[in-house]
Design a protein around this motif. Structure first.
Motif: not given
Length: 158
Positions: A130-139, A145-150
């Motif tokens: 389970f790869v942790n993935v997070t997207a942030y804005d400029k602040n 937020k979540g996971t991508i399962k490989l």
């Protein structure tokens, strides 16, 4: 201490990123390998083993009906960050395939989006990763937020 030989992707990044516009050139090369990623015009801003950061610029082509960055464009950025991280990190005897994605949309994406994918080195074992993935804005507000399962398997012997 023994250091593993860098993967082809990591070696390419190390070679190209030293130059002016090197990250842009690297991102274009990766987008040519997986053409769908070019739809978001990604920019890999940081790559090291087990971590990748991909920038998705807020522009009209990735807007939704309320003029924020469409969540599918963000998912694309997260998937690119994960894929580049995986290709630059996976031990030489293993291979990976994506099995699924589980994400929460936590805030409006009103700016450029920084997509981060990371794992711990010890996670590279057979089975599900389970790869942790997070997207942030400029602040630095988390917008996705979540996971991508490989699925991690041994490379077949040739």
């Amino acid at each position: 201490m023994h250091t593993a030989k860098p993967t082809k992707v990591m070696a390419l990044y190390n070679r190209v990123s030293r130059f002016s516009y090197g990250n842009k050139i690297f991102s274009l090369i990766i987008s040519r390998m997986a053409p769908y990623f070019s739809t978001i015009k990604p920019l890999i801003t940081d790559l090291r083993p087990h971590r990748c950061v991909c920038l998705v610029k807020k522009r009209r082509a990735v807007h939704n009906h309320i003029k924020t960055v469409h969540v599918i464009a963000i998912c694309n950025g997260l998937e690119m960050a994960m894929g580049v991280m995986a290709e630059s990190s996976i031990p030489a005897h293993l291979r990976w395939l994506p099995k699924g994605m589980s994400l929460d949309y936590t805030a409006k994406a009103n700016s450029d989006i920084r997509c981060v994918a990371e794992v711990k080195p010890e996670q590279w074992v057979l089975g599900d990763l389970f790869v942790n993935v997070t997207a942030y804005d400029k602040n630095d507000i988390v917008v996705v937020k979540g996971t991508i399962k490989l699925w991690i398997t041994e490379k077949p012997t040739k």
